[in-house]
Design an enzyme around this catalytic site. Structure first.
Site, PDB file in Angstrom:
ATOM      1  N   TYR A 155      71.905  36.347  71.472  1.00 17.12           N
ATOM      2  CA  TYR A 155      70.798  36.165  70.863  1.00 17.12           C
ATOM      3  C   TYR A 155      70.999  36.895  69.713  1.00 17.12           C
ATOM      4  O   TYR A 155      70.890  36.034  68.386  1.00 17.12           O
ATOM      5  CB  TYR A 155      69.233  37.076  71.142  1.00 17.12           C
ATOM      6  CG  TYR A 155      68.502  36.295  70.492  1.00 17.12           C
ATOM      7  CD1 TYR A 155      67.885  35.168  70.473  1.00 17.12           C
ATOM      8  CD2 TYR A 155      67.624  37.220  69.759  1.00 17.12           C
ATOM      9  CE1 TYR A 155      66.722  34.445  69.886  1.00 17.12           C
ATOM     10  CE2 TYR A 155      66.386  36.772  68.831  1.00 17.12           C
ATOM     11  CZ  TYR A 155      65.866  35.567  68.704  1.00 17.12           C
ATOM     12  OH  TYR A 155      64.482  34.852  68.080  1.00 17.12           O
ATOM     13  N   LYS A 162      65.122  39.105  63.593  1.00 19.75           N
ATOM     14  CA  LYS A 162      63.756  39.499  63.762  1.00 19.75           C
ATOM     15  C   LYS A 162      63.677  40.960  64.160  1.00 19.75           C
ATOM     16  O   LYS A 162      62.407  40.904  63.565  1.00 19.75           O
ATOM     17  CB  LYS A 162      64.068  39.210  65.753  1.00 19.75           C
ATOM     18  CG  LYS A 162      63.782  36.738  65.726  1.00 19.75           C
ATOM     19  CD  LYS A 162      62.589  37.003  65.142  1.00 19.75           C
ATOM     20  CE  LYS A 162      62.600  35.141  65.599  1.00 19.75           C
ATOM     21  NZ  LYS A 162      61.875  33.648  64.791  1.00 19.75           N
TER      22      LYS A 162
END
Ligand code: 0WE
Length: 255
Positions: A155, A162
């Protein structure tokens, strides 16, 4: 009587009928909201227009959230059409595909800038343009993921984007709180959407999630939409700056 009767909602990030943003759109529409959609390019426009039409939505606007002038033009058009906006859904993220594999250590400067520009700064720019059109009870909602809090292999830079997005939610909630405007995020479990398509090992990740989540399954976009409805309606009137996990309890597990 719908929970969102008389409310106007602008939704960034519908790509197709699998999109979390589309599930949220349907829930808001079901509860009586009038909707508007944005699209980033012609390919997405081709997907979004028929979906908008299926709900009788006429407000479909171009907006590349990496461009300040396009965000400004979008809210100018909304001001013209609606005069105000009550709900903004930010369901947009992008990182270069090559950044979503291997070691985070190898993130390029350009890849870092792009991911944080599109996935994080866009919420701030959108909030700034939305503010003059919002009044007491209005709210913004964005989407996050566990990779903001914990390491999720591959990720990578999106996790950093995020994390910054979740911090931005808190600072925006503080800035907009005095006007009664709320800002929240939903941290959704993994869902098979266009964003997940082509991510190597995604299917295995879903299986891993289904085996370990407290509810022993993965979450549906409709369940994220239910939480979105709560956060954006009067039901959530006391909630701001919050990151709500809608992940079948995956993130509560330590071992
Ligand atoms: O936030 C995301 C994905 C966001 C995303 C997806 C893509 C795919 C296509 C951002 N940029 C791109 N760029 C592309 O070129 N998710 C929560 C889904 C996701 O993506 C992962 C995941 C999960 C979960 C990537 C690696 C590992 C896990």
């Amino acid at each position: 009587m719908g929970m969102m009767d008389g409310r106007r909602a602008l939704i960034f990030g519908v790509a197709n009928d699998h999109s979390i943003a589309w599930a949220i759109a349907q829930a808001l529409h079901r509860e009586g909201a009038e909707l508007g959609f944005t699209y980033v390019n012609e390919a997405i426009e081709k997907r979004v227009r028929p979906l908008a039409e299926s709900l009788g939505v006429q407000t479909v606007l171009p907006c590349d959230v990496s461009k300040d002038d396009e965000i400004a033009a979008t809210f100018d058009a909304i001001k013209e059409r609606w005069g105000r906006v009550d709900v903004v859904i930010h369901a947009v993220a992008f990182a270069l595909r090559e950044e979503l594999k291997g070691r985070m250590l190898n993130t390029s400067r350009a890849g870092f800038h792009l991911a944080l520009d599109v996935s994080t700064y866009s919420l701030i720019a959108i909030a700034r343009c939305a503010e003059p059109l919002m009044s007491r009870g209005a709210s913004l909602l964005t989407l996050s993921y566990l990779g903001a809090e914990k390491v999720v292999p591959n990720y990578n830079v999106m996790g950093i984007a995020k994390a910054a997005l979740e911090a931005s939610v808190r600072y925006l909630a503080y800035d907009l709180g005095p006007q009664g405007i709320r800002v929240n995020a939903i941290s959704a479990g993994p869902i098979r959407t266009l964003s997940a398509a082509g991510i190597s090992g995604f299917k295995d990740m879903l299986h891993h999630h289904e085996a370990r989540a407290a509810l022993r399954r993965s979450v549906g976009a409709d369940e994220v939409a239910g939480a979105a409805l709560y956060l954006c309606s009067d039901l959530g009137s006391g909630v701001t700056g919050e990151v709500m996990h809608v992940d079948c309890g995956y993130s509560i597990i330590g071992m």
